[in-house]
Structures are given as C-alpha cells and as structure tokens.
Design an enzyme around this catalytic site. Structure first.
Site, PDB file in Angstrom:
ATOM      1  CB  SER A 224     138.099   7.104  34.850  1.00 50.71           C
ATOM      2  OG  SER A 224     138.402   6.803  33.878  1.00 50.71           O
ATOM      3  CG  HIS A 225     137.880  10.418  32.882  1.00 43.49           C
ATOM      4  ND1 HIS A 225     137.475   9.662  32.733  1.00 43.49           N
ATOM      5  CD2 HIS A 225     136.978  11.634  33.041  1.00 43.49           C
ATOM      6  CE1 HIS A 225     136.009   9.855  32.112  1.00 43.49           C
ATOM      7  NE2 HIS A 225     136.266  10.948  32.364  1.00 43.49           N
TER       8      HIS A 225
ATOM      9  CG  ASP B  85     142.572   7.443  32.089  1.00 44.18           C
ATOM     10  OD1 ASP B  85     142.841   6.536  31.695  1.00 44.18           O
ATOM     11  OD2 ASP B  85     141.085   7.119  32.390  1.00 44.18           O
TER      12      ASP B  85
ATOM     13  CG  ASP C  36     140.851   4.263  35.359  1.00 43.97           C
ATOM     14  OD1 ASP C  36     140.845   5.458  34.264  1.00 43.97           O
ATOM     15  OD2 ASP C  36     140.556   2.947  34.696  1.00 43.97           O
TER      16      ASP C  36
ATOM     17  CG  ASP D 283     140.210   3.143  30.965  1.00 45.83           C
ATOM     18  OD1 ASP D 283     140.413   3.867  30.925  1.00 45.83           O
ATOM     19  OD2 ASP D 283     139.241   2.717  31.528  1.00 45.83           O
ATOM     20  NE  ARG D 284     138.309   8.440  30.136  1.00 51.19           N
ATOM     21  CZ  ARG D 284     137.339   8.885  29.560  1.00 51.19           C
ATOM     22  NH1 ARG D 284     136.940  10.051  28.769  1.00 51.19           N
ATOM     23  NH2 ARG D 284     136.333   8.193  30.019  1.00 51.19           N
TER      24      ARG D 284
ATOM     25  CE  LYS E  16     138.122   3.754  28.226  1.00 48.78           C
ATOM     26  NZ  LYS E  16     137.229   3.508  29.455  1.00 48.78           N
TER      27      LYS E  16
HETATM   28  C1  G16 Z   1     133.725   5.005  31.163  1.00 49.90           C
HETATM   29  C2  G16 Z   1     133.532   3.861  30.338  1.00 49.90           C
HETATM   30  C3  G16 Z   1     133.480   4.104  28.728  1.00 49.90           C
HETATM   31  C4  G16 Z   1     132.602   5.989  28.411  1.00 49.90           C
HETATM   32  C5  G16 Z   1     133.272   6.790  29.028  1.00 49.90           C
HETATM   33  C6  G16 Z   1     132.387   7.994  29.174  1.00 49.90           C
HETATM   34  O1  G16 Z   1     135.045   5.454  30.886  1.00 49.90           O
HETATM   35  O2  G16 Z   1     134.176   2.766  30.458  1.00 49.90           O
HETATM   36  O3  G16 Z   1     132.585   2.979  28.219  1.00 49.90           O
HETATM   37  O4  G16 Z   1     132.347   6.013  27.045  1.00 49.90           O
HETATM   38  O5  G16 Z   1     132.571   6.353  30.499  1.00 49.90           O
HETATM   39  O6  G16 Z   1     130.795   7.493  30.126  1.00 49.90           O
HETATM   40  P1  G16 Z   1     130.548   8.688  29.754  1.00 49.90           P
HETATM   41  O7  G16 Z   1     129.937   9.299  28.650  1.00 49.90           O
HETATM   42  O8  G16 Z   1     129.054   8.396  30.504  1.00 49.90           O
HETATM   43  O9  G16 Z   1     130.761   9.750  30.978  1.00 49.90           O
HETATM   44  P2  G16 Z   1     136.397   5.458  31.791  1.00 49.90           P
HETATM   45  O10 G16 Z   1     138.058   6.236  31.541  1.00 49.90           O
HETATM   46  O11 G16 Z   1     135.368   6.565  32.580  1.00 49.90           O
HETATM   47  O12 G16 Z   1     136.249   3.879  32.493  1.00 49.90           O
END
Ligand code: G16
Length: 544
Positions: A113-114, A278, A280, A282-283, A377
């Site tokens: 992800s990010h 971000d 991937d 999704d954000r 997302k």
């Molecule tokens: C992931 C999850 C999200 C979550 C986020 C933050 O996002 O898919 O549902 O809100 O992590 O999670 P945490 O607070 O546990 O770090 P992504 O964009 O990283 O896949």
C-alpha cells in the site's frame, strides 16, 4: 515443466494484519518465505484448484519476481487459468474489479500500500475472495493457521512468463492471460460518472487541477481516464510514471507526504482541485483551493450528494464507516433515513454489508472511500466522484464543504501517529488504558464528561462473527471522541494512533484551525494515555 514438491518449515509471524501480510522486502526474500504463505492460500482456498485466479500488484520492487513464483505455484496447485495485469500491474481496486467482472475464484494482490518500496522498503501479499474484497478474518486466520503447520509446497520448474505482452500463454497446464490492467476498470468508471459533465468542466478553461500519482500504480490509470478519456490537459497527472521504489518517496496521500501537491493548492495562483492516490491506488486525498477535505468529511459529503451522480442517482441504501472515522457520515445517514454501521478498522469488514446490499457507500479516516462498485476502497473513484460533484454543483470544494457543515454541523477531526514506538511500551500503554476504562464514564476530562468508554468489539450483522479488542473508544457527552489504536499495517515496532474528534454545530466557529480547535482534547488524550512517559515522545511523528 516438471511439478516439484519442496520440503519447508513454518516461519513465525505470517499472520495477516489489517490488510494482508506486510513485511520488509528482505523478509519476503528469505528462501521459502513467500512460497509458504502462497501454499497456505492454495491449501485453504480449495476452490482455486480447477478455478481461475487474478494476480497483480502495485509494481513495487519484488512484484515481478513474486508473480513468477505465484504463477509457478498456481500451476502446480491445479489452477486452471490465471489472469495477470500486464507488467504484473493491477491497482488494488482494479484487481477487485477484474475478480468480480470475470467471476474468478479470487485473486492474489501484491502490495504494501502506502508503505515505501525498494530493496530496503516493504512488500505485501493478500488474498481477495471471489466477491472481490479482502479475505475476511475467518479466511486470513485459516491461512495463518496453515502457515504454522506447513511442511511442503508445490511448484514447477521452467522459464519465466513474459508479463509484458497482452495475450495468452501457458505455465505447465495452466493458461495465463496477460490483460490490460486499465481497461476493465476505466469502463466501470465510465458507467458510474457523468464523463461529459467532467469533460466540460475541464474544457471550460476555468478549472485547474493536478492529480498526484506519487510515482505509484495509479499513474497509468489516471493518465488514461483523466487525460485520454476526459481530455484534461496533458500534465494534469503529476508523478505519473510508476516506479519500483516510488521515486524514493512515501506514496501516502496525506498532508505530510504529498507536500508538493499541497503547495500547488495554496496561495494566489492556487489550483482549484488537487487529489492524490497511494502505492496501490486504493487511498485518496482531496484538496480544494486552500482547503483540505478530511477523509471523514469526504465520505459524508459524497453520501449527502450521491443523488447528483449517475451511478448513485437512485439513492444510497446505507453507509458504513470504520470506528475511528468521524461521525460526520452518521449525521448524513440520519437525515437520509438510511442505516449507518460502525465497523472495526479494515476494509474487509465492509464486505458482508456490501454483499448483503445493506450499504452503498463506506469509508475510513485512513484516506479510504468506496462503494458497492468493487470490494476495495478506490482512490480514483473518489476523485472522479468529487469531479462529478464539482461539475454539477458549479461550486468550489471549499463552498461545498462549508455548505455541508452549515447543514450538518462540523466534526473537527485529526489523527496523531506515533511511529516505530517500542512494541512493549505501546502494548503497556493500551493495557493501562484498558484498566482505566470501567472508571471513566461520568468522569470529567478537561472540558467534557465521559459518556462511554470501551474496547471496541463488533459483531458482524450478516454472519454473526465477532471481532474484539479493536481499539479504545472514549465518547463524551458533547459528541467529542478520543480513540486509541495500534496500527495493524506497520512493519517496524508499533505505531500508536490517536484519533480525535469534536463536534461544532455553530457555523461561526466552523473555520477555525483544526489543531488549535482541538488542542484541549489533544492534551486530554496525551495525559490520559501517559504518552510521553510511556513512549518517550513529546509530539506525534505524523499529523493528518
Ligand atoms: C489498510 C486497510 C484499511 C485501514 C488502513 C490503516 O489500508 O485496508 O482498512 O484503515 O490499512 O490500518 P492501520 O490503522 O491498522 O494501519 P491500506 O491502504 O494500507 O491497504
């Protein structure tokens, strides 16, 4: 190609977190590490044998190598057909779109992800189910349990697959189709939004925007959709080239990491609209002229205006938000007379509600917004939704936001992150708060009285599954809240997240600076959790 059975032994710590298994690249590159996890997917997701599987990732360092490993193992485990994004690329929402559209038995999505990429950066893998969304906890727990007892995995020997040419090829008995990563997704976007209206907005010459792809996966998607189909001026997409290490940046679309974009939305020559996605895809982050839309507000605004957008013109069925997300969306749901759900952090918790048709829109404070069009997302979807609103309402982002607050009141919101904290100290802090919980209701903390204090637990209304210890929630009589949680996506020590929210009904106070307006609540949170004494940190590392 000859099938091979390889002996292996379990690795510690292959339990998926908030969103799949995320570790440093070096951890994934240990012999058998990726293979064990992938075999655990095939051993537990038995529909994949004889079925179809989508494979793709955000293009970060190690993506291609991992895809070759997965394809060999998929073939050796009897998968009939694999659909792979060209170059190994599929944004997370696009992977969800392809799984659903082509009715496959699931998908393996490679992304951290990010989190930063590169040889010293992070990598990740997660399994998405046939509905297109991240596997629910029952599935991730089964996969984890299998990683703890694994003794063998199956693979094939042979030459690597050419991932760069659209078309069909084979790995052993398995057919591999290399697909255009963008077209299915772009078509879905065209079916939801008024592309003519958005095109006219661009064509007017009065509207200036930038989309920051942060050198990550949305580059090719945004160029195709915004510049080719919607005819936004060339260069509208900045940092469009997807790079294995994201150009050394941190592909997290927030005020701290998308500084160049934020700067373009300030001052006399400010853009009308800025947006970013971000690693991937999704954000999303939404910016107007001198104006930042919190993800919590964004969800509420989209819900309140959904009827203006073709894909949602017939109204929305319900809304869900993760627990730490502000309650702004709850106020909209109440006025629309639709259900509103509070789920634990993690997109996987929205899946059942979406599948059951109980909700249409959902979102999280962590820069995630989405709908029932896919089961992830979706960053570009949120950007197109906002563009569609701007085109129809003919108002600026700031005007739309101010209008919204006047109608519903403003939920001031901020999140303070303390990163790479000593894991034991972070656990100790949470333990300390859990001990305090029973005595908090009725107590005055700062300017307000505690109404409830609990460790959030959730019972899924569709399948009855229960998730406990999802974060400490302290709610006040005046609508304010403080939430404490440890992140489930970090790869170094622990990340303490402190989420703060306060409600302001009076429009005369709606335009105060957030950090200033929330200062008293911030101090209450720090003191209650003994943050400085327990973590040694005076100030958070990231404020969003
Ligand atoms: C992931 C999850 C999200 C979550 C986020 C933050 O996002 O898919 O549902 O809100 O992590 O999670 P945490 O607070 O546990 O770090 P992504 O964009 O990283 O896949």
């Amino acid at each position: 190609m000859q099938p091979q059975v390889v002996d292996t032994t379990p690795f510690e710590g292959q339990r998926p977190g908030t969103s799949g298994l995320r570790k440093k690249v070096g951890v994934f590159r240990q012999p058998h590490y990726l293979e064990n996890f992938v075999q655990a997917i095939f051993d537990t997701q038995t529909d994949l044998a004889g079925g179809e599987l989508v494979v793709g990732g955000d293009g970060r360092y190690y993506n291609r190598e991992a895809i070759q490993t997965i394809l060999r193992m998929a073939a050796a485990n009897g998968v009939r057909r694999a659909l792979v994004g060209r170059g190994g690329i599929l944004s997370t929402p696009a992977a969800s779109c392809v799984i659903r559209k082509r009715r496959t038995q699931g998908g393996i999505v490679l992304s951290a992800s990010h989190n930063p990429g590169g040889p010293e950066g992070d990598f990740g893998i997660k399994f998405n189910i046939a509905a297109g969304g991240p596997a629910p906890e029952s599935v991730t727990e089964a996969i984890f349990a299998r990683t703890q007892s694994i003794r063998q995995y199956r693979t094939l020997e042979g030459t690597p697959t050419n991932l760069d040419e659209i078309g069909r090829t084979r790995v052993g008995d398995m057919e591999v189709e290399i697909i255009d990563p963008v077209s299915d997704y772009a078509q879905l976007m065209e079916s939801l939004f008024d592309f003519n209206a958005i095109h006219q907005l661009f064509n007017s010459g009065l509207f200036r925007m930038r989309f920051d792809a942060m050198h990550a996966v949305t580059g090719p998607y945004a160029v195709e959709i915004l510049e080719s189909r919607l005819k936004a001026p060339p260069g509208t997409v900045m940092n469009a080239e997807a790079l294995e290490d994201f150009g050394g940046g941190h592909p997290d679309p927030n005020l701290a990491h998308a500084k160049a974009l934020v700067a373009l939305t300030k001052g006399p020559d400010a853009l009308d609209f800025g947006a970013a996605s971000d690693g991937d895809g999704d954000r999303n982050m939404i910016l107007g002229k001198d104006c930042f839309v919190t993800p919590s507000d964004s969800l509420a605004v989209l819900a309140a205006n959904a009827h203006l957008v073709p894909g949602y013109a017939s109204g929305i069925r319900g809304i869900a938000r993760s627990m730490p997300t502000s309650q702004a969306a709850d106020r909209v749901a109440e006025q629309l007379g639709v259900e509103c759900f509070e789920t634990p952090t993690g997109w996987k918790f929205f899946g059942n509600l979406l599948d059951a048709g109980r909700i249409t829109l959902c979102g999280e404070e962590s820069f995630g917004t989405g709908s029932d069009h896919v089961r992830e997302k979706d960053g570009l979807w949120a950007v197109l939704f906002w563009l569609n609103l701007l085109a129809v309402r003919q108002q600026s982002v700031a005007e739309i936001l101010s209008d919204h607050w006047r109608r519903f009141g403003r939920n001031f919101y901020t999140r303070h992150d303390y990163e790479a904290v000593d894991a034991a100290a972070a656990e100790g802090l949470m333990h300390h708060l859990r001990i305090l919980l029973p005595d908090l209701p009725g107590r005055r903390l700062g300017e307000q009285i505690v109404r409830y204090a609990d460790d959030f637990a959730y019972t899924d209304p569709i399948d009855g599954s229960r998730s406990e210890r999802q974060g400490i929630r302290i709610g006040f009589e005046n609508g304010a809240r403080i939430v404490f949680r440890l992140s489930g996506t970090g790869t170094e020590g622990a990340t303490l997240r402190v989420y703060l929210e306060s409600f302001e009904p009076d429009p005369a106070h709606h335009h105060r600076d957030t950090q200033e307006a929330m200062r008293p609540l911030i101090l209450v949170a720090r003191e209650l959790a003994q943050i400085e004494a327990r973590t040694g940190r005076l100030e958070p590392d990231v404020i969003t």
